[in-house]
Scaffold this active site. Structure first.
Site, PDB file in Angstrom:
ATOM      1  N   LYS A 155       0.867  -1.174   0.000  1.00 32.86           N
ATOM      2  CA  LYS A 155       0.000   0.000   0.000  1.00 32.86           C
ATOM      3  C   LYS A 155       0.909   1.231   0.000  1.00 32.86           C
ATOM      4  O   LYS A 155       2.059   1.160   0.442  1.00 32.86           O
ATOM      5  CB  LYS A 155      -0.869   0.005   1.271  1.00 32.86           C
ATOM      6  CG  LYS A 155      -2.100   0.856   1.180  1.00 32.86           C
ATOM      7  CD  LYS A 155      -3.281   0.110   0.584  1.00 32.86           C
ATOM      8  CE  LYS A 155      -4.488   1.023   0.476  1.00 32.86           C
ATOM      9  NZ  LYS A 155      -5.669   0.312  -0.002  1.00 32.86           N
ATOM     10  N   TYR A 164     -24.384   1.983  -4.345  1.00 33.70           N
ATOM     11  CA  TYR A 164     -25.391   2.202  -5.389  1.00 33.70           C
ATOM     12  C   TYR A 164     -25.478   0.976  -6.304  1.00 33.70           C
ATOM     13  O   TYR A 164     -26.573   0.485  -6.613  1.00 33.70           O
ATOM     14  CB  TYR A 164     -25.037   3.452  -6.201  1.00 33.70           C
ATOM     15  CG  TYR A 164     -26.007   3.727  -7.315  1.00 33.70           C
ATOM     16  CD1 TYR A 164     -27.213   4.381  -7.064  1.00 33.70           C
ATOM     17  CD2 TYR A 164     -25.729   3.315  -8.615  1.00 33.70           C
ATOM     18  CE1 TYR A 164     -28.114   4.617  -8.090  1.00 33.70           C
ATOM     19  CE2 TYR A 164     -26.627   3.547  -9.642  1.00 33.70           C
ATOM     20  CZ  TYR A 164     -27.816   4.198  -9.379  1.00 33.70           C
ATOM     21  OH  TYR A 164     -28.709   4.416 -10.388  1.00 33.70           O
TER      22      TYR A 164
END
Ligand code: NAD
Length: 362
Positions: free
Chosen positions: A80, A186
Site C-alpha cells: 500500500k 449504489y
C-alpha cells in the site's frame, strides 16, 4: 516510535520513504508481504496530520492487503502507499509522475492502484512513469472503476451468508439495511433491487440518497437508525468501525455483509458478534472484488474472467464459515487463519520452485 519499532514482529518486508523537492511529493510505500507475489494495493492521498499517522495507516493497510489477496486466492502479496497532503490542493501531474518514478524503482515488488483520494485518471498519469500500476482506464488496457465489481462480489457474498444463516441463498423478499449508497453501495442496491430484496438505505449525501430512491424505489432510514433496523442483512458500505462498543447492543440484524473496510472497530468485536448470534462476513473477504478485478490486469484484462473469479467469493466465505464452525471461533478470526494458512502453504511451494529453477540453471 521509530520505523523499526512500528514494523518489528509483524513481518513487514520493506518501507520506502519517497521525497521529491521539486513537486513537493512526500509518500510512504509499505510492502508487507511478497510471499504470494508482488505487493498490490492502492495509493491513498490524504492530509495526514503527522508522518507518524501516515506511517501507521500505510502499515495497517498493507498488512490488510496481504490477507485480502491471500483469502481471495490471488498470486499477489500485500502493499500500500500513502501520499501526504490534501489531494484537492496539492495533487498535480508533476507530483503524480514523481510518485510513479518511485514506484518504478521498486521493479515490480510493489504494484499500485487507486484508493481514497486518487482516481482512474491519476493512475493513467502514474502509468506514464511506471508499468507497475493497475486500475487504469480502459483506453490504457485497464479495468476501469472497480466499484461495480466490488458490489457484485458483495452481492455474491450475501448469498453465501443467507445460505449459512437460513439454509437458502435466495435474496427475494429478504430485508437489507444499506448504509452508504456511493459507488459500491449504489451498484449493490441495483443488484438487490433486481433480486427482489426489500432494501432500506441511508446516506449523508442527499444527492446519492435521492438517486438510489428514484432509480430503485427503495425506502430510507435516518443515519443513526440504519444499523438498528430489524433486518436479515445489515450492509455497511460507507465507513469503517461501524461495529463498536456503542453499536453492538443496538444491532438487530441476523447478518452483517457489506463493502466497507475495517468494519470491526477492534478485533474482539468479531467474537462479540458471534456471541450475539450475528453472522459476520469478514470485510476483507467479501469486499475483495475490486482487488480481484485489478489483479486480472496483470494477465491482460478480461472482464468475463475477472467476474468469474469474483464469484469465487461465495465459496471463499463458505470455507471461512466452515472453519469458524469447526473450531468454534469467530468468522473474523477464521478468515485471518484461512488467509495465513494459504500464505504458509503456497509460499512454501513458491520457495521450492525457486530453488529448483536455481539448481536447474547451474
Ligand atoms: P464512496 O465514497 O463512493 O461512497 C461512500 C458513501 O457513503 C457516500 O455516498 C457517502 O456519502 C456515504 N457516507 C459517508 N458517511 C456516511 C454515514 N455516516 N452514513 C451513511 N452514509 C455515509 O465510496 P465507495 O467506493 O462506494 O466505498 C464504500 C466503502 O467500501 C468504503 O469503506 C471503501 O473503503 C470500501 N471499499 C470500496 C471498494 C471499491 O471498489 N470502491 C473496494 C473495497 C472496499
Amino acid at each position: 516510535m521509530s520505523v523499526f519499532e512500528h514494523i518489528n514482529g509483524d513481518g513487514y518486508e520493506q518501507v520506502v520513504f519517497c521525497s521529491d523537492d521539486q513537486s513537493g511529493l512526500r509518500a510512504i510505500i509499505a510492502i508487507h508481504s511478497t510471499a504470494l507475489g508482488p505487493g498490490l494495493g492502492g495509493t491513498r492521498f490524504y492530509p495526514y496530520e503527522s508522518e507518524d499517522q501516515a506511517l501507521v495507516d500505510v502499515l495497517r493497510l498493507s498488512q490488510g492487503m496481504t490477507y485480502k489477496a491471500a483469502a481471495a486466492g490471488l498470486d499477489v502479496g500485500g502493499g500500500k502507499a500513502v501520499i501526504i497532503g490534501d489531494p484537492k490542493r496539492v495533487k498535480n501531474e508533476e507530483l503524480l509522475r514523481a510518485y510513479g518514478r518511485f514506484v518504478e524503482t521498486l521493479g515490480g515488488r510493489y504494484i499500485t492502484a487507486e484508493d481514497v483520494g486518487t482516481s482512474l485518471e491519476d493512475m493513467d498519469t502514474v502509468r506514464r512513469e511506471t508499468r507497475w500500476v493497475t486500475g487504469c482506464s480502459h483506453t490504457y488496457g485497464g479495468s476501469g472503476d472497480p466499484s461495480p465489481v466490488t458490489a457484485y462480489g458483495v452481492f455474491q457474498g450475501m448469498k453465501a451468508c443467507l445460505l449459512e444463516a437460513f439454509g437458502d441463498s435466495d435474496l427475494a423478499g429478504r430485508s437489507v439495511a444499506l448504509q452508504g449508497v456511493g459507488k459500491v453501495g449504489y451498484a449493490l442496491c441495483s443488484h438487490l433491487a433486481e433480486a427482489g430484496a426489500k432494501v432500506t438505505i441511508a446516506d449523508v449525501d442527499v444527492d446519492n440518497l435521492g438517486r438510489a430512491v428514484s432509480n430503485f424505489g427503495v425506502e430510507t432510514a435516518s443515519l443513526d437508525e440504519i444499523h438498528k433496523l430489524d433486518v436479515d442483512i445489515f450492509a455497511p458500505c460507507a465507513l469503517g468501525g461501524v461495529v463498536n462498543d456503542d453499536s453492538l447492543s443496538e444491532l438487530r440484524c441476523r447478518i452483517i455483509a457489506g463493502a466497507a473496510n475495517n468494519q470491526l472497530a477492534r478485533e474482539e468485536h468479531g467474537e462479540k458478534l458471534r456471541d450475539l448470534g450475528i453472522l459476520y462476513a469478514p470485510d476483507f473477504v467479501i469486499n475483495a472484488g475490486g482487488l480481484i478485478n485489478v489483479e486480472d490486469e496483470l494477465r491482460g484484462y478480461d472482464r468475463g474472467r475477472a467476474m468469474k473469479s469474483v464469484e469465487g467469493i461465495y465459496k471463499q466465505l463458505q470455507h471461512v464459515f466452515a472453519i469458524a464452525s469447526d473450531r468454534q471461533i469467530s468468522t473474523a478470526q477464521a478468515a485471518k487463519e484461512y488467509a495465513q494458512d494459504r500464505i504458509r502453504k503456497i509460499s512454501r511451494i513458491r520457495l521450492l520452485r525457486t530453488t529448483e529453477y536455481g539448481t536447474a540453471g547451474h
